[in-house]
Scaffold this motif. Structure first.
Motif, PDB file in Angstrom:
ATOM      1  N   LYS A   1      49.110   4.663 -24.914  1.00 12.62           N
ATOM      2  CA  LYS A   1      49.198   3.948 -23.647  1.00 12.62           C
ATOM      3  C   LYS A   1      48.878   4.828 -22.447  1.00 12.62           C
ATOM      4  O   LYS A   1      48.403   4.336 -21.425  1.00 12.62           O
TER       5      LYS A   1
ATOM      6  N   THR B   1      52.821   3.039 -30.146  1.00 15.96           N
ATOM      7  CA  THR B   1      53.631   2.049 -29.417  1.00 15.96           C
ATOM      8  C   THR B   1      54.490   2.659 -28.329  1.00 15.96           C
ATOM      9  O   THR B   1      55.203   1.933 -27.637  1.00 15.96           O
ATOM     10  N   ASP B   2      54.469   3.983 -28.201  1.00 13.98           N
ATOM     11  CA  ASP B   2      55.301   4.688 -27.219  1.00 13.98           C
ATOM     12  C   ASP B   2      56.784   4.536 -27.523  1.00 13.98           C
ATOM     13  O   ASP B   2      57.628   4.660 -26.650  1.00 13.98           O
ATOM     14  N   SER B   3      57.099   4.219 -28.775  1.00 10.99           N
ATOM     15  CA  SER B   3      58.496   4.080 -29.199  1.00 10.99           C
ATOM     16  C   SER B   3      58.562   4.269 -30.701  1.00 10.99           C
ATOM     17  O   SER B   3      57.663   3.844 -31.435  1.00 10.99           O
ATOM     18  N   LYS B   4      59.636   4.905 -31.181  1.00 11.48           N
ATOM     19  CA  LYS B   4      59.808   5.088 -32.620  1.00 11.48           C
ATOM     20  C   LYS B   4      60.305   3.815 -33.293  1.00 11.48           C
ATOM     21  O   LYS B   4      60.212   3.677 -34.504  1.00 11.48           O
ATOM     22  N   GLN B   5      60.860   2.906 -32.508  1.00 13.30           N
ATOM     23  CA  GLN B   5      61.390   1.652 -33.058  1.00 13.30           C
ATOM     24  C   GLN B   5      60.411   0.531 -32.765  1.00 13.30           C
ATOM     25  O   GLN B   5      60.081   0.278 -31.606  1.00 13.30           O
ATOM     26  N   MET B   6      59.933  -0.121 -33.800  1.00 15.49           N
ATOM     27  CA  MET B   6      58.947  -1.186 -33.636  1.00 15.49           C
ATOM     28  C   MET B   6      59.644  -2.541 -33.611  1.00 15.49           C
ATOM     29  O   MET B   6      59.943  -3.120 -34.657  1.00 15.49           O
TER      30      MET B   6
ATOM     31  N   HIS C   1      52.499  -6.927 -29.519  1.00 17.59           N
ATOM     32  CA  HIS C   1      53.272  -6.235 -30.555  1.00 17.59           C
ATOM     33  C   HIS C   1      52.396  -5.716 -31.683  1.00 17.59           C
ATOM     34  O   HIS C   1      52.849  -4.898 -32.480  1.00 17.59           O
TER      35      HIS C   1
ATOM     36  N   ASP D   1      57.188   8.232 -38.122  1.00 24.10           N
ATOM     37  CA  ASP D   1      57.690   7.905 -36.785  1.00 24.10           C
ATOM     38  C   ASP D   1      56.768   8.450 -35.699  1.00 24.10           C
ATOM     39  O   ASP D   1      56.650   7.865 -34.618  1.00 24.10           O
TER      40      ASP D   1
ATOM     41  N   THR E   1      50.534   9.674 -26.052  1.00 24.38           N
ATOM     42  CA  THR E   1      50.637   8.334 -26.623  1.00 24.38           C
ATOM     43  C   THR E   1      49.365   7.574 -26.276  1.00 24.38           C
ATOM     44  O   THR E   1      48.618   7.954 -25.364  1.00 24.38           O
TER      45      THR E   1
ATOM     46  N   GLU F   1      55.253   6.212 -32.752  1.00 21.95           N
ATOM     47  CA  GLU F   1      55.533   6.574 -31.367  1.00 21.95           C
ATOM     48  C   GLU F   1      54.239   6.791 -30.594  1.00 21.95           C
ATOM     49  O   GLU F   1      54.146   6.439 -29.409  1.00 21.95           O
ATOM     50  N   TRP F   2      53.218   7.351 -31.250  1.00 24.83           N
ATOM     51  CA  TRP F   2      51.945   7.556 -30.567  1.00 24.83           C
ATOM     52  C   TRP F   2      51.272   6.220 -30.242  1.00 24.83           C
ATOM     53  O   TRP F   2      50.671   6.046 -29.188  1.00 24.83           O
TER      54      TRP F   2
END
Length: 854
Positions: free
Chosen positions: A368, A503-508, A314, A496, A366, A500-501
């Motif tokens: 990942k 974690t590949d998601s806008k929500q952490m 995380h 955001d 991203t 997103e870049w």
């Protein structure tokens, strides 16, 4: 000064207005772990002794100042001081013809302890006041607070003021104990609010906390709880790391299980870095604790085993005091090239934390999905620049604060200066120190530096995200910032796109104590549980919740109802027994058909009024009964259609009166049959009753009594139009309310008593031997009438809505049709189909047979 102050205010306003418009650029830093350096990124204490000389004197930089090996972080600190001094010495507007110089001594606390232990001569602070010898103006200390705490009194005895440039510590803010010390770093007063703003942004309401057992940690816990209560965020656990080494060894497993057993996936870490907290995390390194760590910049370091924060999928969030970019810092480092002065000081070993990386490759949407080959190419792209750490930036500003304080002393001629052999320039350190604590200036990168501790602006924070994506490589990137200058709700800015870049998601890691209550449900708090932990229960009937995690459901207005999912209020459908409805249409059709049938029967009786069967039982009463039945059928139409006040009054009064007329007519006919039989017995004196038409007076008398009852009803509590909002879900039923229920049942009971009297008399006279005796027909009709209305009462009260009105209409039609069919259908059968027996000849013949039989 006034002009200078005005320029500073204008500058500040312009800077604040653009503060959150954007992140300057996607700032990132490569994290390359140096496996050869066993000391890692640990910090050592350093003393920077500032003094002055006339003329343009060049610093000898690292030569002669470093007598032992120091970690890369310390090299970075020393470089920032030299960088600031060189800028000041080049600037003729700050200290003209005066140069700042510095002597450096690191590992002072360790050296002091060793010398005391071996009973050597303790010569820690070189502060001379002999003629032709140097006297230091001020000393800059940091980044370890414990050194200033232990050795600060020695500085005070040597009459040397101190600027502490490490992280703010409450113990050092005691003016009675440390009157000579000034803390450069601001207090973390905005940090709890900043962390809670980030928690709200990412929808965290269930977080853990690790603090140290000291005033620093306890005050942070108190302030954090205040902000948590305000933002509905809860602490899953609070781990307080003790400073007692022996007790810490006993508690280390308890600390670990407290984190592992908690469902909180976000853990805030705060406190004294020099406490056992650092050792605790080192022990946990192999435990692979998967949490999202949130901390401050002093915990952003490398140990001999890797990152201080545990390796986690995380990542780690770091709050760092906001600082501007030093565009010339990298060039300065490359120019002085510290490896020329020490084998341990190498430009290549000023680690990844301080060097910015290039922009990400265009084919990597991203982090990942970046191929390993592309990542390695990216690593070795020349960096954009070099960044100062937070401690370095404080040292940089502290050097400028000293220079500006000397500048003010020179301008106002507060103190006198004297030359010593034309080389040394001396000022009164304490008077300079008093200037320093109130001075305000703008540093070369455009930041306003306010040295007044009581008037310092709210702290601004940069927010960094650190993640490991390869074994020896990681990335630290700026994802947002927090500023206390703005109003609530506008203080936090998070990119955001950067999240997103990375974690590949806008929500952490959205984290809550339990599953949120969806719309249609409400939170139910259980006693003994935290307010963030709750159960979800459906909203009560006709109440809604249209948002997630609502504490209370909202009741729908009277004219609206909750939908099936109880998320919205819908307009109720207005319903009534309408002619357009199939039920209303069927009842209206029956009413008209029976009315027409009754009219046909009346015409048949009028046409054959001279026949025996019509005259046998008082034809006038038969006509009255038929006409009243026509009105009985027609009055049911008042119950169909949109109710109005007039319609409500008419339907009840007409119904009561016409049914009273019909019931009283049947009673009169029954009494007529009985009297007709009685007067045929010789010697009876009742003939005058029958001849005078006395039974006919029963109708007006009974009707008058009913009219009196209706008048009392209308005078006290008449029927009215009522909207039934609750009986049928989703419907507003427009009905005629009875008004006074007592009056309604009195009227209904009066009609029932008339019907019961008619039934009783007819039943007693059913076997009277008379031709065309209709006593049996009347008995059966009253039996049907009473059965219908006795059945009506329970059915009426058990139905709802338009069905209740339909039941009442059906009872009116059924009871009226019962009287019509039971009394007049047999007679019409004889009149129309058996006319041969409906003649006076056959009538007399039947009477003669009856006499012969008797």
């Amino acid at each position: 000064m006034a002009k200078m102050f005005s320029l500073i205010v204008i500058f500040l306003i312009l800077k604040l207005s653009f503060l959150f418009c954007f992140l300057s650029y996607p700032r990132c830093y490569w994290r390359t772990k140096d496996t050869e350096n066993y000391r890692g990124d640990t910090e050592v204490d350093c003393f920077f002794f500032i003094y002055t000389k006339h003329g343009n004197v060049k610093n000898d930089y690292y030569s002669g100042n470093l007598h032992k090996q120091v970690p890369p972080m310390t090299i970075h600190l020393i470089s920032s001081v030299y960088f600031a001094i060189e800028e000041i010495n080049r600037n003729i507007y700050i200290l003209p013809n005066i140069s700042l110089l510095v002597d450096i001594q690191c590992n002072s606390l360790v050296d002091y302890v060793i010398r005391v232990w071996f009973l050597q001569n303790v010569k820690l602070i070189p502060n001379y006041y002999c003629k032709n010898q140097r006297r230091y103006l001020i000393v800059l200390t940091g980044p370890l607070w414990i050194t200033s705490y232990k050795l600060g009194p020695i500085l005070y005895f040597s009459r040397t003021p101190e600027i502490y440039c490490g992280y703010f510590h409450h113990l050092l803010s005691d003016q009675e104990q440390f009157p000579h010390l000034y803390q450069m770093s601001p207090k973390d007063t905005s940090l709890p609010l900043a962390i809670m703003s980030l928690a709200v942004h990412f929808s965290w309401n269930w977080v853990g906390l690790i603090i140290t057992d000291d005033d620093h940690g306890i005050q942070f816990l108190s302030e954090l709880r205040t902000e948590m209560k305000r933002n509905a965020v809860c602490l899953a656990f609070v781990t307080i790391i003790t400073n007692d080494v022996i007790l810490h060894r006993k508690m280390i497993h308890k600390y670990y299980h407290q984190i592992i057993m908690s469902s909180a996936k976000v853990v805030v870490v705060y406190g004294n870095k020099e406490s056992p907290l650092q050792f605790t995390f080192m022990l946990w390194k192999s435990k692979n604790i998967q949490r999202l760590w949130v901390s401050v910049s002093q915990f952003d370091m490398i140990t001999m085993t890797g990152d201080f924060m545990l390796n986690s999928m995380h990542g780690t969030l770091i709050f760092s005091h906001q600082q501007s970019e030093m565009s010339g810092f990298k060039q300065f480092i490359q120019t002085v090239y510290p490896s020329n002065y020490s084998n341990d000081i190498s430009f290549a070993k000023l680690w990844w934390t301080y060097f910015k990386c290039s922009l990400p490759p265009p084919n990597c949407k991203t982090l990942k999905n970046c191929p390993t080959k592309t990542l390695f190419k990216w690593i070795f792209v020349p960096p954009l620049g070099m960044s100062m750490s937070e401690s370095c930036f404080s040292l940089y500003n502290a050097v400028y604060a000293v220079a500006h304080s000397i500048h003010e002393m020179l301008l106002q001629q507060v103190d006198t200066c004297s030359e010593n052999d034309g080389k040394l320039l001396e000022f009164n350190p304490w008077k300079m120190f008093s200037f320093l604590k109130t001075i305000k200036f703008v540093n070369p990168v455009g930041d306003l530096v306010n040295m007044n501790q009581n008037r310092k602006l709210d702290t601004d924070y940069d927010i960094f995200y650190i993640t490991d994506f390869l074994k020896q490589y990681g990335l630290k990137m700026k994802i947002g910032r927090f500023s206390g200058h703005f109003q609530n709700g506008e203080q936090l800015f998070v990119s955001d796109e950067m999240i997103e870049w990375a974690t590949d998601s806008k929500q952490m890691l959205a984290l809550k104590c339990n599953v949120p209550c969806r719309p249609g449900l409400r939170k139910y708090f259980q006693e003994g549980k935290a307010v963030c932990c709750f159960d979800c229960y459906p909203c009560p009937e006709n109440e809604i919740s249209n948002m997630t995690d609502m504490d209370q459901c909202v009741k729908c207005p009277e004219d609206e109802y909750a939908n099936t999912y109880q998320t919205n209020c819908l307009k109720k459908i207005v319903t009534f027994l309408d002619y357009g409805d199939p039920l209303g249409m069927a009842l209206a059709g029956l009413a008209l058909c029976f009315s027409a049938l009754t009219a046909v029967v009346l015409c048949v009786f009028l046409k054959h009024r001279d026949t025996p069967i019509v005259k046998a039982n008082n034809e006038t009463l038969s006509y009255v009964l038929l006409i009243s039945l026509i009105f009985c059928f027609i009055c049911s139409l008042f119950y169909i259609g949109y109710p109005s006040m007039v319609r409500c009054i008419l339907q009840q009064t007409i119904f009561a009166i016409v049914f009273t007329v019909a019931a009283s007519t049947i009673l009169a006919k029954t009494i007529t049959v009985v009297l007709a039989f009685k007067i045929t017995v010789p010697g009876r004196r009742l003939r005058w009753l029958l001849l005078s038409g006395a039974p006919n007076y029963i109708i007006p008398i009974c009707t008058l009594i009913q009219m009196i009852l209706c008048g009392i009803w209308l005078g006290t509590s008449p029927p009215f139009v009522d909207a039934d909002l609750h009986t049928v879900h989703g419907h507003i039923i427009i009905v005629c309310s009875k008004g006074s229920a007592i009056a309604f049942y009195c009227v209904l009971g009066y009609m029932g008593s008339l019907a019961l009297a008619s039934f009783t008399v007819a039943f007693l006279a059913r076997n009277l031997p008379d031709t065309f005796n209709e006593a049996k027909l009347l008995t059966f009709s009253m039996l049907v009438f009473c059965s219908v209305w006795i059945t009506f009462l329970p059915v009426y009260h058990s139905t709802k809505g338009t069905a209740m009105v339909a039941v009442e209409v059906f009872c009116i039609l059924a009871s009226s049709a019962g009287m019509l069919l039971c009394i007049f259908v047999p007679k019409c059968y004889i009149i129309l189909l058996r006319p041969q027996i409906n003649s006076f000849y056959e009538f007399r013949k039947m009477q003669a047979k009856a006499k012969n039989i008797s």
